[in-house]
Design an enzyme around this catalytic site. Structure first.
Site, mmCIF file in Angstrom:
data_model
loop_
_atom_site.group_PDB
_atom_site.id
_atom_site.type_symbol
_atom_site.label_atom_id
_atom_site.label_comp_id
_atom_site.label_asym_id
_atom_site.label_seq_id
_atom_site.Cartn_x
_atom_site.Cartn_y
_atom_site.Cartn_z
ATOM 1 N N HIS A 201 -10.801 -2.165 1.843
ATOM 2 C CA HIS A 201 -11.064 -0.803 1.351
ATOM 3 C C HIS A 201 -11.988 -0.745 0.138
ATOM 4 C CE1 HIS A 201 -9.203 3.507 1.555
ATOM 5 N NE2 HIS A 201 -10.452 3.427 1.960
ATOM 6 N N CYS B 297 -6.077 4.432 -3.178
ATOM 7 C CA CYS B 297 -6.388 3.073 -2.724
ATOM 8 C C CYS B 297 -7.672 2.453 -3.275
ATOM 9 C CB CYS B 297 -6.467 3.032 -1.201
ATOM 10 S SG CYS B 297 -4.939 3.493 -0.390
ATOM 11 N N LYS C 258 -5.664 -5.358 3.965
ATOM 12 C CA LYS C 258 -6.578 -4.206 3.840
ATOM 13 C C LYS C 258 -7.538 -4.412 2.668
ATOM 14 C CE LYS C 258 -6.124 0.548 2.233
ATOM 15 N NZ LYS C 258 -5.273 1.737 2.249
ATOM 16 N N HIS D 250 1.554 2.255 4.008
ATOM 17 C CA HIS D 250 0.659 3.422 4.157
ATOM 18 C C HIS D 250 0.905 4.005 5.548
ATOM 19 C CE1 HIS D 250 -3.109 5.645 4.557
ATOM 20 N NE2 HIS D 250 -3.423 5.371 3.298
ATOM 21 N N ARG E 283 -7.877 -0.685 -6.007
ATOM 22 C CA ARG E 283 -8.233 -2.049 -5.588
ATOM 23 C C ARG E 283 -9.449 -2.557 -6.367
ATOM 24 N NH1 ARG E 283 -5.471 -2.631 -0.353
ATOM 25 N NH2 ARG E 283 -3.966 -0.968 -0.623
ATOM 26 N N SER F 138 -8.367 2.037 5.424
ATOM 27 C CA SER F 138 -6.960 2.396 5.661
ATOM 28 C C SER F 138 -6.604 2.478 7.136
ATOM 29 C CB SER F 138 -6.637 3.734 4.992
ATOM 30 O OG SER F 138 -6.727 3.599 3.611
ATOM 31 N N ASP G 99 -0.493 -0.680 -4.691
ATOM 32 C CA ASP G 99 -1.788 -0.131 -5.145
ATOM 33 C C ASP G 99 -1.680 1.253 -5.768
ATOM 34 O OD1 ASP G 99 -1.310 1.287 -2.755
ATOM 35 O OD2 ASP G 99 -3.432 1.388 -2.261
ATOM 36 N N ASN G 100 -0.647 1.997 -5.387
ATOM 37 C CA ASN G 100 -0.397 3.323 -5.978
ATOM 38 C C ASN G 100 0.993 3.766 -5.549
ATOM 39 O OD1 ASN G 100 -2.718 4.023 -3.555
ATOM 40 N ND2 ASN G 100 -0.719 4.963 -3.336
ATOM 41 N N ASP H 60 0.841 -1.201 0.000
ATOM 42 C CA ASP H 60 0.000 0.000 0.000
ATOM 43 C C ASP H 60 0.877 1.252 0.000
ATOM 44 O OD1 ASP H 60 -2.010 1.828 0.246
ATOM 45 O OD2 ASP H 60 -2.933 0.933 2.013
ATOM 46 N N ASP H 61 0.848 2.002 -1.078
ATOM 47 C CA ASP H 61 1.600 3.259 -1.202
ATOM 48 C C ASP H 61 3.115 3.060 -1.324
ATOM 49 O OD1 ASP H 61 -0.922 4.272 -0.728
ATOM 50 O OD2 ASP H 61 -0.370 5.523 0.981
ATOM 51 N N LYS I 56 1.639 9.239 -5.255
ATOM 52 C CA LYS I 56 0.246 8.896 -4.938
ATOM 53 C C LYS I 56 -0.682 10.088 -5.174
ATOM 54 C CE LYS I 56 -2.648 7.692 -0.952
ATOM 55 N NZ LYS I 56 -2.717 7.018 0.333
HETATM 56 MG MG MG Z 1 -2.610 3.076 -1.353
#
Ligand code: MG
Length: 466
Positions: free
Chosen positions: A142, A83, A140, A238, A87, A165, A290-291, A43-44, A311
């Protein structure tokens, strides 16, 4: 052991059992064996945060080994730079704008949101269930925390993780930057769930990566006799950043590096479980994020390396991710510079698992199995860079046109670029040199592609604004 020979034999066996020559196997009286799939989703995490992608001070020996043994993808994208829509794109193979999972007003889902991934959407998990796959979502989610939107409602047999998150459900009076960069567990009243039950609140985030890993390993062991799909979506890196005590002050890169090194340890544990259970000849493991990095958080955010932006934005750093496909038995090793996206995973898995895609909806993904098996090329020629529900940029081949620009999280408004900014990403992956003047014909072609794409969109109920 002759690795090359082993790979050739294994690839041949997949082709004969899973794809083209199913009759041979059936004639021999055996059930066709389709591959297991594991997606490890950070994540991130930025494009530049892995050793194999050039980071000088974060140690990622397991990811590096994974990349060396199989495929390192250098032009792999996500469906959105934040996010929730990212996803939704991964799990459905469809752009978030088609599923109502993107919005200008609220860029992601929040604990007070009433929406989520609509019930009529078909995820990778629901698709593979048709062929008897065991499915688990660990980490996660989300994509909606109300019962009708949860992993269990979307094809996953098992869920262990947080519903949104790790910086949400914030409590206390300190300001956001303060609580997220000097975090304590009690600042974030995020629940940890097992299926529909809350088992801990607030989730102890210092041990969360370790516990996700233990759950993942257990799932692999429990399902080694049948095909399975494991979606391991880590909460880290994240912000707020947390890591287990044994990873504290381990990395030269500071707390962010500690967190990535724990994720790398986790990758090693998952691969070990695959190998120890003798599943490595028939399991495909994919690592991506994810980003891009959340640069707002300076040293606590990651790095997009050679790419610009991060992001939230539509420069490369927001949506191009460090991506590795691993399967010593099935995948032809190499560095892949062809384009792929997370939306391609659903059609690819379905192809390899002999699942027919329904024809009542538009998929934005392509089957990229020929690239991973080394039998052909990617059909993907175009990437759309959506910021929420609007296309800000389009890539066609080497060229990317920015039609609208806006900083990731600044107070500035979107700026329409006329003529669009044009970059040759093969020559200039950092998007520094605008070549629009020299290639008006490319801009015209991209505008036509975008017009045709927009004609395929139909209005849907916005899930993030409910
Ligand atoms: Mg993310």
């Amino acid at each position: 052991m002759n690795t090359l020979k082993t790979r050739t034999i294994a690839l041949g066996s997949l082709l004969s059992v899973g794809i083209s020559g199913q009759q041979d196997v059936q004639a021999a009286g055996k059930e066709p064996k389709t591959p297991n799939f594991i997606i490890i989703f950070a994540d991130d995490m930025g494009y530049g945060d892995v050793g194999a992608f050039g980071h000088p001070t974060i140690k990622t020996p397991n990811l590096d080994k994974m990349a060396y043994e199989s495929q390192r993808w250098t032009n792999f994208y996500v469906a959105a730079p934040v996010c929730t829509p990212s996803r939704a794109g991964l799990l459905t193979g469809r752009l978030p704008v088609r599923t109502g999972m993107s919005s200008e007003k609220r860029r992601v889902l929040f604990p007070d949101s009433k929406g989520g991934l609509p019930e009529k959407e078909i995820t990778i998990a629901s698709s593979l269930k048709q062929k008897g796959y065991a499915t688990a979502c660990i980490g996660k989610w989300h994509l909606g925390h109300l019962p009708q939107y949860t992993p269990n409602a979307h094809g996953f047999d098992y869920y262990f993780g947080i519903p949104y998150s790790n910086d949400m459900d914030r409590v206390g009076t300190e300001n956001y930057m303060e609580t997220t960069t000097k975090p304590k567990i009690e600042y974030f009243n995020v629940p940890l769930m097992r299926n529909s039950e809350i088992i801990e609140r607030p989730a102890d985030q210092t041990t969360i990566t370790r516990r996700y890993t233990q759950e993942a390993v257990k799932f692999i062991e429990q399902n080694k006799k049948k095909p399975f799909f494991l979606y391991l979506a880590h909460s880290m890196p994240h912000i707020p950043l947390f890591r287990s005590p044994e990873f504290v002050n381990r990395s030269l890169r500071g707390i962010y590096g500690d967190v990535i090194e724990e994720l790398d340890w986790s990758v090693g544990e998952v691969l070990k479980a695959v190998i120890n259970n003798k599943l490595d000849k028939n399991t495909i493991v994919i690592f991506t994020s994810d980003n891009g990095p959340w640069t707002t958080f300076h040293e606590q955010g990651g790095s997009a390396g050679i790419l610009s932006g991060g992001k939230g934005g539509t420069y490369e750093g927001g949506m191009r991710e460090p991506t590795i496909f691993w399967s010593p038995g099935l995948i032809k090793p190499g560095v892949i510079m062809e384009m792929g996206t997370t939306m391609d995973l659903l059609p690819t898995f379905c192809k390899l698992a002999n699942v027919t895609l329904p024809n009542d909806r538009i998929y934005d993904g392509y089957d990229i199995s020929p690239v991973i098996l080394g039998t052909g090329h990617s059909l993907r020629e175009v990437v759309y860079y959506y910021r929420d529900t609007e296309v800000f940029a389009v890539r066609k081949g080497a060229y990317k046109a920015h039609l609208i620009t806006q900083s990731e999280y600044g107070p500035d408004k979107p700026v329409v670029q006329d003529p669009p900014l044009l970059y040759n990403l093969n020559v200039d992956p950092s998007e520094k040199f605008n070549v629009a003047k020299d290639h008006p014909e490319v801009i015209e072609e991209i505008k036509k592609i975008l017009e045709a794409h927009k004609a395929t969109l139909t209005p849907v109920e916005n899930q993030l604004e409910k």
